[in-house]
Design a protein around this motif. Structure first.
Motif, PDB file in Angstrom:
ATOM      1  N   GLU A 165      60.126  70.678 -24.156  1.00  0.00           N
ATOM      2  CA  GLU A 165      59.318  69.526 -24.574  1.00  0.00           C
ATOM      3  C   GLU A 165      59.418  68.399 -23.548  1.00  0.00           C
ATOM      4  OE1 GLU A 165      60.534  68.504 -28.551  1.00  0.00           O
ATOM      5  OE2 GLU A 165      59.247  70.057 -29.433  1.00  0.00           O
ATOM      6  N   ALA A 166      60.590  68.237 -22.940  1.00  0.00           N
ATOM      7  CA  ALA A 166      60.755  67.218 -21.893  1.00  0.00           C
ATOM      8  C   ALA A 166      59.871  67.543 -20.691  1.00  0.00           C
ATOM      9  CB  ALA A 166      62.221  67.119 -21.472  1.00  0.00           C
ATOM     10  N   VAL A 167      59.742  68.822 -20.370  1.00  0.00           N
ATOM     11  CA  VAL A 167      58.858  69.243 -19.272  1.00  0.00           C
ATOM     12  C   VAL A 167      57.409  68.871 -19.607  1.00  0.00           C
ATOM     13  CG1 VAL A 167      57.965  71.221 -17.957  1.00  0.00           C
ATOM     14  CG2 VAL A 167      60.405  71.111 -18.537  1.00  0.00           C
ATOM     15  N   GLU A 168      57.009  69.147 -20.850  1.00  0.00           N
ATOM     16  CA  GLU A 168      55.642  68.793 -21.296  1.00  0.00           C
ATOM     17  C   GLU A 168      55.439  67.274 -21.226  1.00  0.00           C
ATOM     18  OE1 GLU A 168      53.352  70.980 -22.205  1.00  0.00           O
ATOM     19  OE2 GLU A 168      54.573  72.793 -22.364  1.00  0.00           O
ATOM     20  N   ALA A 169      56.449  66.537 -21.685  1.00  0.00           N
ATOM     21  CA  ALA A 169      56.368  65.067 -21.676  1.00  0.00           C
ATOM     22  C   ALA A 169      56.217  64.547 -20.246  1.00  0.00           C
ATOM     23  CB  ALA A 169      57.607  64.461 -22.336  1.00  0.00           C
ATOM     24  N   LEU A 170      56.984  65.107 -19.332  1.00  0.00           N
ATOM     25  CA  LEU A 170      56.878  64.692 -17.921  1.00  0.00           C
ATOM     26  C   LEU A 170      55.482  64.954 -17.369  1.00  0.00           C
ATOM     27  CD1 LEU A 170      60.340  65.940 -16.640  1.00  0.00           C
ATOM     28  CD2 LEU A 170      59.526  63.578 -16.515  1.00  0.00           C
ATOM     29  N   GLY A 171      54.893  66.073 -17.763  1.00  0.00           N
ATOM     30  CA  GLY A 171      53.526  66.386 -17.338  1.00  0.00           C
ATOM     31  C   GLY A 171      52.544  65.305 -17.755  1.00  0.00           C
ATOM     32  N   LEU A 172      52.755  64.753 -18.959  1.00  0.00           N
ATOM     33  CA  LEU A 172      51.912  63.642 -19.423  1.00  0.00           C
ATOM     34  C   LEU A 172      52.238  62.350 -18.676  1.00  0.00           C
ATOM     35  CD1 LEU A 172      52.114  64.295 -23.277  1.00  0.00           C
ATOM     36  CD2 LEU A 172      50.037  64.476 -21.879  1.00  0.00           C
ATOM     37  N   MET A 173      53.534  62.085 -18.503  1.00  0.00           N
ATOM     38  CA  MET A 173      53.961  60.816 -17.909  1.00  0.00           C
ATOM     39  C   MET A 173      53.473  60.649 -16.471  1.00  0.00           C
ATOM     40  SD  MET A 173      57.763  60.775 -19.608  1.00  0.00           S
ATOM     41  CE  MET A 173      58.356  59.151 -19.124  1.00  0.00           C
ATOM     42  N   VAL A 174      53.470  61.730 -15.698  1.00  0.00           N
ATOM     43  CA  VAL A 174      53.008  61.604 -14.308  1.00  0.00           C
ATOM     44  C   VAL A 174      51.497  61.395 -14.226  1.00  0.00           C
ATOM     45  CG1 VAL A 174      54.948  62.921 -13.343  1.00  0.00           C
ATOM     46  CG2 VAL A 174      52.801  64.116 -13.870  1.00  0.00           C
ATOM     47  N   GLN A 175      50.818  61.647 -15.342  1.00  0.00           N
ATOM     48  CA  GLN A 175      49.376  61.364 -15.390  1.00  0.00           C
ATOM     49  C   GLN A 175      49.097  59.991 -15.995  1.00  0.00           C
ATOM     50  OE1 GLN A 175      46.901  65.009 -16.592  1.00  0.00           O
ATOM     51  NE2 GLN A 175      48.941  65.518 -17.354  1.00  0.00           N
ATOM     52  N   GLU A 177      50.274  58.955 -18.881  1.00  0.00           N
ATOM     53  CA  GLU A 177      50.133  59.081 -20.340  1.00  0.00           C
ATOM     54  C   GLU A 177      51.483  58.938 -21.048  1.00  0.00           C
ATOM     55  OE1 GLU A 177      47.365  59.396 -21.987  1.00  0.00           O
ATOM     56  OE2 GLU A 177      45.958  59.740 -20.350  1.00  0.00           O
ATOM     57  N   THR A 178      52.269  57.933 -20.653  1.00  0.00           N
ATOM     58  CA  THR A 178      53.592  57.755 -21.258  1.00  0.00           C
ATOM     59  C   THR A 178      53.497  57.460 -22.753  1.00  0.00           C
ATOM     60  OG1 THR A 178      54.539  57.050 -19.157  1.00  0.00           O
ATOM     61  CG2 THR A 178      55.751  56.426 -21.133  1.00  0.00           C
ATOM     62  N   ASP A 179      52.528  56.661 -23.156  1.00  0.00           N
ATOM     63  CA  ASP A 179      52.364  56.361 -24.593  1.00  0.00           C
ATOM     64  C   ASP A 179      52.106  57.634 -25.384  1.00  0.00           C
ATOM     65  OD1 ASP A 179      52.824  53.688 -24.251  1.00  0.00           O
ATOM     66  OD2 ASP A 179      50.705  53.111 -24.247  1.00  0.00           O
ATOM     67  N   GLU A 180      51.273  58.506 -24.841  1.00  0.00           N
ATOM     68  CA  GLU A 180      50.972  59.778 -25.504  1.00  0.00           C
ATOM     69  C   GLU A 180      52.231  60.636 -25.594  1.00  0.00           C
ATOM     70  OE1 GLU A 180      49.303  62.939 -27.400  1.00  0.00           O
ATOM     71  OE2 GLU A 180      48.486  60.918 -27.198  1.00  0.00           O
ATOM     72  N   ALA A 181      53.030  60.654 -24.521  1.00  0.00           N
ATOM     73  CA  ALA A 181      54.290  61.412 -24.519  1.00  0.00           C
ATOM     74  C   ALA A 181      55.236  60.867 -25.591  1.00  0.00           C
ATOM     75  CB  ALA A 181      54.947  61.351 -23.140  1.00  0.00           C
ATOM     76  N   MET A 182      55.297  59.534 -25.723  1.00  0.00           N
ATOM     77  CA  MET A 182      56.155  58.910 -26.737  1.00  0.00           C
ATOM     78  C   MET A 182      55.680  59.274 -28.144  1.00  0.00           C
ATOM     79  SD  MET A 182      56.568  55.237 -24.796  1.00  0.00           S
ATOM     80  CE  MET A 182      57.473  54.328 -26.002  1.00  0.00           C
ATOM     81  N   ASN A 183      54.376  59.181 -28.362  1.00  0.00           N
ATOM     82  CA  ASN A 183      53.816  59.505 -29.679  1.00  0.00           C
ATOM     83  C   ASN A 183      54.093  60.957 -30.059  1.00  0.00           C
ATOM     84  OD1 ASN A 183      52.771  56.959 -29.996  1.00  0.00           O
ATOM     85  ND2 ASN A 183      50.755  57.476 -29.190  1.00  0.00           N
ATOM     86  N   ARG A 184      54.019  61.822 -29.075  1.00  0.00           N
ATOM     87  CA  ARG A 184      54.145  63.252 -29.337  1.00  0.00           C
ATOM     88  C   ARG A 184      55.602  63.703 -29.511  1.00  0.00           C
ATOM     89  NH1 ARG A 184      50.513  67.131 -25.571  1.00  0.00           N
ATOM     90  NH2 ARG A 184      48.925  65.584 -26.097  1.00  0.00           N
ATOM     91  N   TYR A 185      56.503  63.138 -28.730  1.00  0.00           N
ATOM     92  CA  TYR A 185      57.855  63.709 -28.670  1.00  0.00           C
ATOM     93  C   TYR A 185      58.979  62.830 -29.218  1.00  0.00           C
ATOM     94  CZ  TYR A 185      55.462  67.188 -25.908  1.00  0.00           C
ATOM     95  OH  TYR A 185      54.592  68.165 -25.502  1.00  0.00           O
ATOM     96  N   ASN A 186      58.713  61.548 -29.503  1.00  0.00           N
ATOM     97  CA  ASN A 186      59.757  60.689 -30.095  1.00  0.00           C
ATOM     98  C   ASN A 186      59.797  60.907 -31.604  1.00  0.00           C
ATOM     99  OD1 ASN A 186      60.284  59.620 -27.601  1.00  0.00           O
ATOM    100  ND2 ASN A 186      59.573  57.567 -28.045  1.00  0.00           N
ATOM    101  N   ARG A 187      60.231  62.081 -32.024  1.00  0.00           N
ATOM    102  CA  ARG A 187      60.331  62.327 -33.468  1.00  0.00           C
ATOM    103  C   ARG A 187      61.654  63.017 -33.764  1.00  0.00           C
ATOM    104  NH1 ARG A 187      56.680  66.271 -31.544  1.00  0.00           N
ATOM    105  NH2 ARG A 187      57.395  68.373 -32.025  1.00  0.00           N
TER     106      ARG A 187
END
Length: 196
Positions: A165-175, A177-187
């Motif tokens: 999931e961290a790998v997926e989050a990084l994929g968003l963050m480098v684009q 999309e940090t807010d989207e990564a937070m919404n998706r994985y901060n649970r």
């Protein structure tokens, strides 16, 4: 370009310990995006490549955790990178249950010596980070012994999932999309007692 660093301790005896979860994430990113993290530079193993069309430098500091800034600060300076926009650090967090992620844009060290050293040596706490839960220290354990211990089988399953999931989050963050990564994985997730 993004500098993405996973924190850990060098040497085989520390592999797969709680404190080395940052290295595990970098290894998984390197594997997915076919980046070889083998070049020795600035007291670290580094590898450059592309994630989701963005140039990245993957970094595994070889300084031991408490001196992570000795490796990262010179790299940031050499590449003229801005911590707020171009640095992401991945590390263990004992206040999160195993398998949980917490993504933040900035913040204090929260008692983590590796992060404390990076803040001191880069002069900034304004950088994105992914904290990977490794679980709270049992009352009768010494903290140093605990973070250098390995996960139980049940914990390891959750942690392996969190690494991906961290790998997926990084994929968003480098684009961007940090807010989207937070919404998706901060649970919050919990480990089943029978697996512990």
């Amino acid at each position: 370009m993004y500098l993405i660093a996973g924190l850990g301790n060098p040497a085989a005896k520390y592999e797969k310990t709680r404190h080395n979860i940052g290295f595990d994430v970098i290894d998984a990113v390197a594997d997915r995006y076919n980046i070889h993290v083998t070049e020795k530079k600035s007291k670290a193993y580094c590898g450059s490549g592309y994630m989701e069309g963005q140039k990245v430098l993957l970094v595994k500091p070889q300084t031991f955790m408490n001196l992570s800034g000795d490796s990262i600060a010179p790299l940031m300076k050499f590449y003229k990178l801005d911590p707020a926009d171009q640095m992401i650090i991945i590390y263990d967090d004992i206040s999160l249950e195993p398998g949980n992620l917490r993504i933040r844009r900035k913040g204090s060290a929260g008692g983590h010596n590796g992060i404390k050293d990076i803040i001191a040596k880069t002069g900034s706490d304004q950088f994105s980070r992914i904290k990977v839960g490794v679980g709270q220290k049992p009352a009768d354990w010494d903290l140093a012994d605990y973070v250098l211990s390995r996960f139980s089988t049940g914990e390891r399953c959750l942690v392996d999932e969190a690494v991906m999931e961290a790998v997926e989050a990084l994929g968003l963050m480098v684009q961007g999309e940090t807010d989207e990564a937070m919404n998706r994985y901060n649970r919050k997730k919990t480990v089943k007692q029978e697996d512990a």
